[in-house]
Design a protein around this motif. Structure first.
Motif, short mmCIF file in Angstrom:
data_model
loop_
_atom_site.label_atom_id
_atom_site.label_comp_id
_atom_site.label_asym_id
_atom_site.label_seq_id
_atom_site.Cartn_x
_atom_site.Cartn_y
_atom_site.Cartn_z
N SER A 262 0.80 -1.23 0.00
CA SER A 262 0.00 0.00 0.00
C SER A 262 0.83 1.28 0.00
O SER A 262 0.56 2.17 -0.81
N PRO A 263 1.82 1.43 0.88
CA PRO A 263 2.58 2.68 0.87
C PRO A 263 3.35 2.91 -0.43
O PRO A 263 3.59 4.04 -0.82
N MET A 264 3.71 1.84 -1.12
CA MET A 264 4.52 1.97 -2.33
C MET A 264 3.71 2.42 -3.55
O MET A 264 4.28 2.89 -4.52
N VAL A 265 2.41 2.29 -3.51
CA VAL A 265 1.57 2.59 -4.67
C VAL A 265 1.71 4.03 -5.12
O VAL A 265 1.82 4.31 -6.31
N SER A 266 1.75 4.97 -4.20
CA SER A 266 1.76 6.38 -4.57
C SER A 266 3.17 6.99 -4.64
O SER A 266 3.30 8.16 -4.93
N GLU A 267 4.19 6.21 -4.40
CA GLU A 267 5.56 6.75 -4.40
C GLU A 267 6.14 6.80 -5.81
O GLU A 267 5.73 6.05 -6.69
N ASP A 268 7.12 7.70 -6.01
CA ASP A 268 7.81 7.73 -7.29
C ASP A 268 8.81 6.57 -7.32
O ASP A 268 9.03 5.89 -6.32
N ALA A 269 9.42 6.34 -8.47
CA ALA A 269 10.27 5.16 -8.68
C ALA A 269 11.43 5.09 -7.68
O ALA A 269 11.73 4.02 -7.14
N SER A 270 12.09 6.22 -7.43
CA SER A 270 13.23 6.22 -6.49
C SER A 270 12.78 5.84 -5.09
O SER A 270 13.43 5.04 -4.41
N LYS A 271 11.67 6.42 -4.66
CA LYS A 271 11.16 6.11 -3.32
C LYS A 271 10.70 4.66 -3.22
O LYS A 271 10.85 4.02 -2.19
N SER B 182 12.17 2.11 -0.57
CA SER B 182 11.26 1.34 0.29
C SER B 182 11.54 -0.15 0.17
O SER B 182 11.53 -0.87 1.17
N PHE B 183 11.77 -0.60 -1.06
CA PHE B 183 12.08 -2.01 -1.27
C PHE B 183 13.35 -2.39 -0.51
O PHE B 183 13.40 -3.43 0.16
N LEU B 184 14.39 -1.54 -0.61
CA LEU B 184 15.64 -1.80 0.10
C LEU B 184 15.42 -1.87 1.61
O LEU B 184 16.01 -2.71 2.30
N GLU B 185 14.57 -0.98 2.11
CA GLU B 185 14.30 -0.92 3.54
C GLU B 185 13.51 -2.14 4.01
O GLU B 185 13.80 -2.72 5.05
N ASN C 45 19.95 -8.50 -3.09
CA ASN C 45 21.08 -9.04 -3.83
C ASN C 45 20.86 -10.48 -4.29
O ASN C 45 21.74 -11.08 -4.91
N ARG C 46 19.68 -11.01 -4.00
CA ARG C 46 19.38 -12.39 -4.38
C ARG C 46 18.37 -12.49 -5.52
O ARG C 46 18.17 -13.56 -6.06
N ILE C 47 17.74 -11.38 -5.86
CA ILE C 47 16.68 -11.38 -6.87
C ILE C 47 17.19 -10.64 -8.11
O ILE C 47 17.78 -9.57 -8.00
N PRO C 48 16.93 -11.19 -9.30
CA PRO C 48 17.34 -10.48 -10.53
C PRO C 48 16.69 -9.10 -10.62
O PRO C 48 15.54 -8.92 -10.20
N LEU C 49 17.44 -8.14 -11.16
CA LEU C 49 16.92 -6.77 -11.30
C LEU C 49 15.63 -6.72 -12.10
O LEU C 49 14.76 -5.90 -11.82
N SER C 50 15.49 -7.61 -13.08
CA SER C 50 14.28 -7.59 -13.90
C SER C 50 13.04 -7.87 -13.05
O SER C 50 11.99 -7.27 -13.26
N ILE D 277 18.36 4.51 -11.27
CA ILE D 277 18.08 4.82 -9.86
C ILE D 277 19.19 4.25 -8.98
O ILE D 277 19.69 4.94 -8.07
N ARG D 278 19.60 3.02 -9.25
CA ARG D 278 20.66 2.39 -8.43
C ARG D 278 21.98 3.14 -8.54
O ARG D 278 22.71 3.26 -7.57
N LYS D 279 22.28 3.67 -9.73
CA LYS D 279 23.52 4.44 -9.92
C LYS D 279 23.49 5.74 -9.13
O LYS D 279 24.52 6.21 -8.65
N ASN D 280 22.31 6.33 -9.00
CA ASN D 280 22.18 7.61 -8.32
C ASN D 280 22.10 7.50 -6.80
O ASN D 280 22.13 8.52 -6.11
N ILE D 281 21.95 6.31 -6.32
CA ILE D 281 21.84 6.12 -4.86
C ILE D 281 23.20 5.84 -4.26
O ILE D 281 24.01 5.16 -4.74
#
Length: 188
Positions: free
Chosen positions: A140-149, A153-156, A163-168, A184-188
């Motif tokens: 639910s919280p992720m639905v309204s967030e932009d891609a970076s957020k 959130s996924f990382l958190e 590191n175990r799941i393919p980026l795709s 996004i990953r490059k900018n973080i």
């Protein structure tokens, strides 16, 4: 098997005789990476407990794009609940992201446990409720967030998975393209 019993005991009491009965009904399955635990169009006939590995629940949209709804990691149950309960064809796939070890219990054995263990249905209802609440609290919280957020959130929320799941698959879960996720990953 111990992980499964420990997990069940978080939701209710079981005596040794009940534990032995549960263990007698469990079958361990090795599910290789990319193979399906459950497939769209087929009726789910067993429930699984992930003892090792990660699965993803996914479907294809009208355009034919593969969409990842969520991931199921170790020490969690996995099943297409609608298909399993109503005995109707599943509308989604449950696929191994990595090689998995899954402890399975058939529908008939679950029914026998329900008839034999007095508080079995209560334990299963508590597990189901927790899983649904967890899923809503994550998605639910992720639905309204932009891609970076969404990615942050996924990382958190899933630091043990990233590191175990393919980026795709992560990009599909977040609803963004893989190239956007790479930027996004490059900018973080």
């Amino acid at each position: 098997m111990e992980k499964l019993i420990d997990y069940l005991l978080q939701f209710g009491n079981l005596n040794q005789q009940q534990i032995d009965l549960i263990i007698s009904k469990v079958r361990q399955v090795h599910l290789p990476k990319d193979k399906y635990f459950s497939e769209a169009g087929k009726v789910a006939k067993e429930i699984g407990f992930v003892s090792d590995g990660i699965l993803r629940i996914c479907y294809y949209n009208k355009k034919g794009d593969e969409i990842t709804k969520y991931f199921v990691s170790e020490n969690r149950f996995v099943v297409d609940l609608d298909s399993y309960n109503a005995k109707i064809p599943a509308s989604q796939y449950i696929q191994a992201v990595l090689d998995c070890k899954i402890l399975t219990i058939s529908y008939n054995d679950m029914q026998e446990l329900s008839l034999t263990i007095i508080n079995w249905d209560d334990i299963i209802n508590k597990i189901t409720t927790k899983a649904l609440v967890d899923k809503v609290n994550i998605i639910s919280p992720m639905v309204s967030e932009d891609a970076s957020k969404k990615y942050l959130s996924f990382l958190e929320k899933f630091p043990q998975l990233v590191n175990r799941i393919p980026l795709s698959h992560i990009a599909s879960y977040l609803g963004i393209t893989q190239s956007s996720l790479s930027r996004i990953r490059k900018n973080i």
